[in-house]
Design an enzyme around this catalytic site. Structure first.
Site, PDB file in Angstrom:
ATOM      1  N   TYR A  37       0.845  -1.202   0.000  1.00  0.00           N
ATOM      2  CA  TYR A  37       0.000   0.000   0.000  1.00  0.00           C
ATOM      3  C   TYR A  37       0.876   1.246   0.000  1.00  0.00           C
ATOM      4  O   TYR A  37       1.778   1.356   0.804  1.00  0.00           O
ATOM      5  CB  TYR A  37      -0.919   0.012   1.231  1.00  0.00           C
ATOM      6  CG  TYR A  37      -2.379  -0.026   0.815  1.00  0.00           C
ATOM      7  CD1 TYR A  37      -2.945   1.059   0.147  1.00  0.00           C
ATOM      8  CD2 TYR A  37      -3.165  -1.148   1.047  1.00  0.00           C
ATOM      9  CE1 TYR A  37      -4.259   1.017  -0.280  1.00  0.00           C
ATOM     10  CE2 TYR A  37      -4.488  -1.186   0.625  1.00  0.00           C
ATOM     11  CZ  TYR A  37      -5.027  -0.106  -0.040  1.00  0.00           C
ATOM     12  OH  TYR A  37      -6.320  -0.148  -0.471  1.00  0.00           O
ATOM     13  N   GLU A  87      -0.463   4.798  -0.530  1.00  0.00           N
ATOM     14  CA  GLU A  87      -1.257   6.017  -0.739  1.00  0.00           C
ATOM     15  C   GLU A  87      -0.392   7.258  -0.631  1.00  0.00           C
ATOM     16  O   GLU A  87       0.432   7.373   0.268  1.00  0.00           O
ATOM     17  CB  GLU A  87      -2.386   6.078   0.298  1.00  0.00           C
ATOM     18  CG  GLU A  87      -3.550   5.186  -0.098  1.00  0.00           C
ATOM     19  CD  GLU A  87      -4.701   5.255   0.888  1.00  0.00           C
ATOM     20  OE1 GLU A  87      -4.551   5.898   1.935  1.00  0.00           O
ATOM     21  OE2 GLU A  87      -5.745   4.657   0.590  1.00  0.00           O
ATOM     22  N   THR A 127      -3.893   5.294 -21.910  1.00  0.00           N
ATOM     23  CA  THR A 127      -3.814   3.977 -21.290  1.00  0.00           C
ATOM     24  C   THR A 127      -2.386   3.497 -21.539  1.00  0.00           C
ATOM     25  O   THR A 127      -1.685   4.025 -22.402  1.00  0.00           O
ATOM     26  CB  THR A 127      -4.777   2.967 -21.945  1.00  0.00           C
ATOM     27  OG1 THR A 127      -4.461   2.878 -23.339  1.00  0.00           O
ATOM     28  CG2 THR A 127      -6.219   3.390 -21.795  1.00  0.00           C
ATOM     29  N   LYS A 138      -2.446  -0.359 -24.631  1.00  0.00           N
ATOM     30  CA  LYS A 138      -2.789  -0.487 -26.045  1.00  0.00           C
ATOM     31  C   LYS A 138      -1.488  -0.462 -26.859  1.00  0.00           C
ATOM     32  O   LYS A 138      -0.628  -1.280 -26.572  1.00  0.00           O
ATOM     33  CB  LYS A 138      -3.810   0.575 -26.416  1.00  0.00           C
ATOM     34  CG  LYS A 138      -5.122   0.349 -25.635  1.00  0.00           C
ATOM     35  CD  LYS A 138      -6.219   1.331 -25.924  1.00  0.00           C
ATOM     36  CE  LYS A 138      -7.392   1.074 -24.975  1.00  0.00           C
ATOM     37  NZ  LYS A 138      -8.404   2.138 -25.050  1.00  0.00           N
ATOM     38  N   ARG A 185      -2.301  -3.251 -18.145  1.00  0.00           N
ATOM     39  CA  ARG A 185      -3.495  -2.400 -18.089  1.00  0.00           C
ATOM     40  C   ARG A 185      -3.229  -1.279 -17.089  1.00  0.00           C
ATOM     41  O   ARG A 185      -2.814  -1.533 -15.960  1.00  0.00           O
ATOM     42  CB  ARG A 185      -4.727  -3.195 -17.654  1.00  0.00           C
ATOM     43  CG  ARG A 185      -4.901  -4.513 -18.394  1.00  0.00           C
ATOM     44  CD  ARG A 185      -6.309  -5.039 -18.312  1.00  0.00           C
ATOM     45  NE  ARG A 185      -7.136  -4.328 -19.251  1.00  0.00           N
ATOM     46  CZ  ARG A 185      -7.125  -4.531 -20.571  1.00  0.00           C
ATOM     47  NH1 ARG A 185      -6.332  -5.441 -21.091  1.00  0.00           N
ATOM     48  NH2 ARG A 185      -7.901  -3.848 -21.374  1.00  0.00           N
TER      49      ARG A 185
END
Ligand code: PLP
Length: 439
Positions: free
Chosen positions: A52, A54, A223, A226, A232
Site C-alpha cells: 500500500y 497512498e 492507457t 494499447k 493495463r
C-alpha cells in the site's frame, strides 16, 4: 510449503492456460489489444501487489516505501523523457479513471465540455450519454465529416457557441491522424483547455508515426495497455503549455487522482509500466511502431482490392473500420471468431443500427505485429476475411426487431456447420504456429 498455482487451484490454472492457447492459436485483431512482453508480465506478477502506497513518492501515508518510491519515480522519469513533458502521474488505475480525474481537476460539476461523439469514434468518457461524465458535466458532442475526418468547421462553430471549459481530442475508433494544431487554435480562441486522450496511439507517437500533441495541448491522458504495449493502466501528463495556462495544474491533477478519486496506487502495475517505458526507449520499439502502421495500410489496401468497404476509405494509424452494411457487424465478427480471427463489432459514423447490433467491425495490427507478422501475412489475413465475407453474404440483418433473435440463431447454427470456415480455421492455426507468442 510453497505451492504453484497449478497445484493449488487447478481450475483457475486451466482457465489461464486456455486463454494462453486461445491467444497463441488465433489472430487477435482487436486494435486496443496487444501482447505485453514477458518482462512486463513478470513485473505485473511481482510482490509489489502486496504493498500500500497512498500518496506520492516522498509523501506517503504508510511506511516501507523505499522501493515503491523508487519504482514510481523511475516510471515518471521515463515517461517524462519519452513524451517530453514536465509532469506525469502514473497512478490512474486505467484510462477511464484517468479521464474522470482530468474532469474533476479542471471542471466544476455542470461545466461545459466538448468531446467526439461515440458513433463517430469518440470514447465513452468523452461525454457519451451512457457515461457518468455526461451526468456531471454539460456535454456537447462533435462529429466526423462524410470522409471520416474530424469536422473542424463544426468543432469551431460549437466551441464558439458553447464556450466549453475543456475540449477532448482522441478517440477509440478513428482511423485518421488527429489535427492537434488546428484544434489548439480553436481551443485557444475560446479559452478552453485542450486535452489529448492518446490511449490508442501512445505507442505510435513514441515511435514517431503519429504526430505528438505535446506542443498543442494542456493535458494528455493515455492507457498503457494499447499500442504502448504495457500492463493495463493509465497515465496523465501535463505539458508546458498546460503549466503556462495554470501553474497549479500539475498539483490539481495529482490531487484529483489521490485523494480525489483513488486510494492506493497499484505498485505492481507501476513496476510494469516502468518496464514498458524502458522497452519503448529502445530502437526496436520504433521499428515495431512503424511496422504496425505499415501492416495496417497493407491490410487496408488488400481488403479494398477485394471489394471490402472501409470507413474513410483507408487508415493513417493502426486501425481500420469495415462498413458491413446495416446491422451486419455482428455477422462478420461472429463468423470471424469461428475461424480464430478476433475483432470487435463497432458502430460507424451515422450508423443507423444500434450499438448492440452495429454496422461495422473494428480491427487493427498491434497484436499481430508484436508476433512479427509483416506484409505477406497481412495479405493472408485480408484474404481470409474476404473468404469469410463471401460465406455470410446472403444474411441480411432484419429492420424489424422481433425477427432479429430468430435470424441470428439460424445464422449461428449454420456457421457451426460451414465447411469453408473450418478450412480457414485450420489455415489460421498453421500461420499462428509459425509466429509463436510466448514460446
Ligand atoms: C481505451 C480508451 C480509454 C479507456 O481506457 P480503459 O483502460 O478501458 O478504461 C479511454 N479513452 C480512449 C480514447 C480509449 O481508447
Amino acid at each position: 510449503m510453497k505451492k504453484t498455482l497449478k497445484e493449488q487451484d487447478p481450475l483457475v490454472y486451466k482457465m489461464i492456460k486456455g486463454e494462453e492457447k486461445r491467444q497463441e492459436e488465433g489472430l487477435e485483431l482487436i486494435p486496443s489489444e496487444i501482447a505485453a512482453s514477458n518482462a512486463v508480465i513478470e513485473a505485473l506478477g511481482s510482490v509489489f501487489t502486496n504493498k500500500y502506497s497512498e500518496g506520492y513518492s516522498g509523501k506517503r501515508y504508510y511506511g516501507g516505501q523505499e522501493f515503491a518510491d523508487s519504482i514510481e519515480t523511475l516510471a515518471i522519469d521515463r515517461a517524462k523523457k519519452l513524451f517530453g513533458v514536465p509532469h506525469v502521474n502514473v497512478q490512474p488505475y486505467s484510462g477511464s479513471p484517468a479521464n474522470f480525474a482530468v474532469y474533476t481537476a479542471i471542471c466544476e460539476p455542470g461545466d461545459k465540455v466538448m468531446g467526439q461523439s461515440l458513433p463517430d469514434g469518440g470514447h465513452l468518457t468523452h461525454g457519451w450519454k451512457a457515461s457518468a461524465t455526461s451526468k456531471f458535466f454539460d456535454i456537447t458532442q462533435y462529429h466526423v465529416d462524410d470522409e471520416g475526418y474530424l469536422d473542424l468547421e463544426e468543432i469551431e462553430t460549437l466551441a464558439k457557441e458553447h464556450k466549453p471549459k475543456m475540449i477532448w481530442v482522441g478517440a477509440t475508433a478513428y482511423v485518421r491522424e488527429f489535427p492537434f494544431e488546428e484544434l489548439s487554435k480553436i481551443a485557444d480562441k475560446v479559452g478552453a483547455y485542450l486535452i489529448a486522450d492518446i490511449a490508442h496511439i501512445a505507442g505510435l507517437i513514441i515511435g514517431g508515426v503519429h504526430k505528438s500533441p505535446v506542443e498543442y495541448v494542456h493535458v494528455i491522458t493515455t492507457t498503457t495497455h494499447k499500442t504502448l504495449r504495457g500492463p493495463r493502466g493509465g497515465m496523465i501528463m501535463v505539458t508546458e503549455k498546460g503549466l503556462k495556462k495554470d501553474k497549479d495544474l500539475a498539483k490539481k491533477i495529482d490531487r484529483a487522482i489521490f485523494p480525489g478519486l483513488q486510494g492506493g496506487p497499484h505498485d505492481h502495475q507501476t513496476a510494469a509500466i516502468a518496464v514498458t517505458l524502458g522497452e519503448a526507449m529502445e530502437p526496436e520499439f520504433t521499428e515495431y511502431a512503424k511496422q504496425v502502421v505499415k501492416n495496417a495500410k497493407v491490410l487496408a489496401e488488400e481488403l479494398k482490392r477485394r471489394g471490402i468497404k472501409l470507413v474513410s476509405n483507408g487508415t493513417d494509424n493502426h486501425m481500420l473500420l469495415i462498413d458491413c452494411g446495416f446491422g451486419r457487424g455482428t455477422f462478420l465478427s461472429d463468423a470471424l471468431e469461428e475461424v480464430g480471427i478476433t475483432l470487435n463489432k463497432n458502430t460507424i459514423p451515422k450508423d443507423e443500427s444500434s450499438p448492440f447490433y452495429p454496422s461495422g467491425v473494428r480491427l487493427g495490427t498491434p497484436f499481430v505485429t508484436v508476433r512479427k507478422m509483416k506484409e505477406p501475412e497481412m495479405e493472408k489475413i485480408a484474404e481470409w476475411i474476404y473468404r469469410v465475407t463471401q460465406e455470410i453474404e446472403k444474411y441480411k440483418f432484419p429492420q424489424i426487431k422481433d425477427y432479429r433473435g430468430k435470424v441470428l440463431k439460424k445464422f449461428k447454427e449454420e456457421l457451426m456447420k460451414n465447411e469453408e470456415l473450418k478450412n480457414i480455421r485450420k489455415e489460421v492455426k498453421e500461420l499462428c504456429k509459425k509466429f509463436p507468442l510466448y514460446k
